[in-house]
Scaffold this active site. Structure first.
Site, PDB file in Angstrom:
ATOM      1  N   SER A 154       0.844  -1.189   0.000  1.00 35.06           N
ATOM      2  CA  SER A 154       0.000   0.000   0.000  1.00 35.06           C
ATOM      3  C   SER A 154       0.878   1.237   0.000  1.00 35.06           C
ATOM      4  O   SER A 154       2.103   1.141   0.089  1.00 35.06           O
ATOM      5  CB  SER A 154      -0.907   0.001   1.226  1.00 35.06           C
ATOM      6  OG  SER A 154      -0.122   0.306   2.370  1.00 35.06           O
ATOM      7  N   LYS A 155       0.239   2.364  -0.094  1.00 35.88           N
ATOM      8  CA  LYS A 155       0.911   3.667  -0.134  1.00 35.88           C
ATOM      9  C   LYS A 155       1.978   3.799   0.949  1.00 35.88           C
ATOM     10  O   LYS A 155       2.988   4.461   0.750  1.00 35.88           O
ATOM     11  CB  LYS A 155      -0.127   4.783   0.061  1.00 35.88           C
ATOM     12  CG  LYS A 155      -0.763   5.196  -1.237  1.00 35.88           C
ATOM     13  CD  LYS A 155      -0.047   6.417  -1.785  1.00 35.88           C
ATOM     14  CE  LYS A 155      -0.201   6.551  -3.273  1.00 35.88           C
ATOM     15  NZ  LYS A 155       1.017   6.819  -3.985  1.00 35.88           N
ATOM     16  N   ARG A 156       1.680   3.206   2.102  1.00 35.52           N
ATOM     17  CA  ARG A 156       2.649   3.441   3.171  1.00 35.52           C
ATOM     18  C   ARG A 156       3.970   2.709   2.937  1.00 35.52           C
ATOM     19  O   ARG A 156       4.961   3.009   3.589  1.00 35.52           O
ATOM     20  CB  ARG A 156       1.981   3.178   4.530  1.00 35.52           C
ATOM     21  CG  ARG A 156       2.060   1.906   5.145  1.00 35.52           C
ATOM     22  CD  ARG A 156       0.986   1.700   6.185  1.00 35.52           C
ATOM     23  NE  ARG A 156       0.527   0.343   5.988  1.00 35.52           N
ATOM     24  CZ  ARG A 156       1.238  -0.715   6.337  1.00 35.52           C
ATOM     25  NH1 ARG A 156       2.385  -0.568   6.950  1.00 35.52           N
ATOM     26  NH2 ARG A 156       0.789  -1.920   6.086  1.00 35.52           N
ATOM     27  N   HIS A 157       4.006   1.815   1.969  1.00 36.61           N
ATOM     28  CA  HIS A 157       5.277   1.176   1.608  1.00 36.61           C
ATOM     29  C   HIS A 157       6.033   1.988   0.553  1.00 36.61           C
ATOM     30  O   HIS A 157       7.151   1.658   0.195  1.00 36.61           O
ATOM     31  CB  HIS A 157       5.036  -0.232   1.043  1.00 36.61           C
ATOM     32  CG  HIS A 157       4.453  -1.180   2.023  1.00 36.61           C
ATOM     33  ND1 HIS A 157       3.176  -1.663   1.913  1.00 36.61           N
ATOM     34  CD2 HIS A 157       4.957  -1.721   3.149  1.00 36.61           C
ATOM     35  CE1 HIS A 157       2.918  -2.480   2.927  1.00 36.61           C
ATOM     36  NE2 HIS A 157       3.986  -2.524   3.689  1.00 36.61           N
ATOM     37  N   GLY A 158       5.391   3.030   0.023  1.00 32.50           N
ATOM     38  CA  GLY A 158       6.022   3.820  -1.048  1.00 32.50           C
ATOM     39  C   GLY A 158       5.079   3.907  -2.235  1.00 32.50           C
ATOM     40  O   GLY A 158       3.881   3.658  -2.095  1.00 32.50           O
TER      41      GLY A 158
END
Ligand code: GLU
Length: 513
Positions: free
Chosen positions: A263-267
């Site tokens: 998800s976004k929080r991984h990049g």
């Protein structure tokens, strides 16, 4: 998990697969992988790969997203042979343009008593759901409108009472063979009579998908694992409408390094972001192909033709695929190194333009070739020289967006650095000044035509060796020319800068002291 039998069913030329994105956001890495695997499967079996835009969610679907998805897929090298932009025998390929087709099937289901009108209000359904949850039951429709008399239905319709269409879910076990996961079973009683359409022309995803897959003669449905719970519902429709069942293959999730769903929080998760960041299409395609597909050898580098040759569904693993950015960077660096200097320069120029280092190309009067303007100094720089600058970094470049940061000193008038950075160990100011003077003297004597990396290296290394501590010469030379402690080597930089600029920068360093 693919069975012998599955393989026998694959007849060359008869495979028809599709990617069916909803244009409600960027082209996601996961969608790109699904598209790629479908494409590879189609190509491998000389079949057709189709693009269908699932834009039934009018509020969330946007033409801009559709455009971005199509551009992203094409950029990756994934081309369809039927789709909304090029048409085909089974169009239209946008769900919003297929309402008439859906309507026919919805009416058929109603007529055959396999679906029914439900007039329950939202409030009524909500309180029912709350109640079921409070007694620990899974929420599902009570079946209240299942047996409304035809008269009652007519009456409500006439009175324009709002309705939805529900499926008369038969209670049974649905079993299917997933080409990746093997046997999967579902008990349909858990579904209840679920909603299949918001009106006679507005089917929900599951129904629209089944109708389209049938009408478009899709033979294999290859998609993300998140769609497994939809599959039994889709099979129920296929049975109710008398459609043949396509083969199903559900791809494992793509996970971040912490093993949670990517998800976004991984990049970055969208293809557009990776493209902007300077990843090459070939690198990304190669990298994405290895997200859950394992060729069974050590080999990691695959061009599109070799992917087509090697790809097979049997070699897709069941467990989640970890997205490893270090591997992507390595792969990108690898593909960057394969480019010709001309190509690499073409790819890098937009990044230099974007960072306001140079301005777009022009033809200079009386001079051959293409030129760019260096924004800070107003000087012109030839494409050939840009190629030389960029080639200095070809070996170590991981992504194109690094190029402005690495090369910016080539596009500056005066470099900014403090006097201290010119100092090698505890060399005194006076000595540094003498060295700079000496460097200037030696370099001035070299004729322009002899200004080559080899000559510069020979001459300056001989001088450095004379002094004993090479750093005494090489260090202030590097700082004078680049303003940076880590850069390409000073001889390479001097060669590309040219004699005039090199001498000018030595003067600037002298002034700084
Ligand atoms: N529109 C669906 C999605 O984007 C397609 C799913 C399918 O392939 O059936 O997830």
């Amino acid at each position: 998990m693919m069975m012998e039998e599955d393989l026998k069913l694959i007849i060359p030329g008869e495979v028809r697969v599709r990617i069916a994105p909803s244009p409600t956001g960027h082209l996601h890495i996961g969608t790109a992988r699904t598209a790629l695997f479908n494409y590879l499967f189609a190509k491998k079996h000389e079949g057709s790969f189709i693009l269908r835009i699932e834009d039934t969610d009018v509020e969330r679907s946007k033409k801009e997203w559709e455009q971005e998805i199509m551009e992203g897929l094409k950029w990756l090298g994934i081309e369809w042979s039927e789709g909304p932009d090029i048409g085909g025998d089974y169009g239209p390929y946008r769900q919003s343009e297929r309402r008439e087709i859906y309507s026919r099937y919805i009416q058929k289901l109603l007529k055959e008593d396999k679906a029914y009108y439900c007039f329950c209000s939202k409030e009524e359904l909500e309180s029912q759901k709350q109640y079921q949850m409070s007694i620990g039951e899974p929420p599902r429709y009570s079946g209240k409108c299942r047996n409304l008399s035809p008269q009652k239905v007519k009456e409500y319709l006439k009175a324009k009472k709002p309705f939805i269409i529900r499926f008369k879910t038969p209670s049974k076990k649905i079993v299917f063979q997933d080409m990746i996961r093997g046997k999967i079973e579902f008990d349909t009683t858990l579904f209840g009579d679920f909603c299949i359409a918001k009106s006679l022309t507005d089917p929900l995803y599951n129904l629209a998908c089944v109708i389209d897959d049938f009408e478009m003669k899709i033979t294999h449905v290859i998609r993300g694992e998140d769609h497994i719970p939809n599959t039994p519902k889709q099979i129920l429709f296929q049975e109710a409408l008398g459609f043949p069942q396509p083969k199903f293959a559900h791809l494992p999730l793509i996970l971040g390094p912490d093993r949670s769903k990517l998800s976004k929080r991984h990049g970055a998760t969208s293809i557009a972001e990776y493209r902007k960041d300077g990843y090459l299409a070939e690198a990304l395609t190669n990298f994405i192909a290895l997200l859950s597909w394992n060729p069974g050898t050590e080999r990691e580098v695959f061009s599109m033709p070799s992917l087509i040759k090697e790809f097979s569904i049997e070699k897709i693993q069941k467990s989640g695929a970890i997205f490893n950015i270090t591997k992507l960077d390595w792969m990108n660096g690898f593909y960057i190194r394969q480019k010709s200097p001309e190509k690499l320069t073409e790819y890098c120029i937009p990044y230099l333009v974007e960072k306001n280092l140079i301005e777009s190309a022009f033809e200079a009067e009386g001079l051959p070739g293409q030129f760019y303007k260096i924004i800070e100094t107003g000087e012109k720089i030839s494409l050939k020289r840009l190629e030389k600058i960029i080639s200095l970094y070809q070996e170590r470049l991981k992504k194109l967006s690094e190029i402005p940061e690495l090369t910016h000193f080539f596009f500056k008038g005066k470099l900014e650095y403090d006097k201290e950075s010119l100092r090698w160990k505890d060399t005194e100011d006076k000595e540094i000044k003498n060295i700079l003077k000496k460097l200037k003297k030696i370099l001035s004597k070299i004729k322009s035509e002899n200004w080559t990396e080899k000559n510069l290296t020979n001459i300056l290394m001989a001088e450095a060796d004379k002094i004993g501590d090479r750093g005494k010469i090489l260090w202030p030379l590097r700082i004078s020319l680049t303003g940076e402690k880590a850069s390409a080597g000073p001889f390479e930089v001097a060669t590309v800068l040219g004699k005039e600029k090199t001498l000018e920068r030595l003067d600037q360093a002298y002034d700084i002291l």
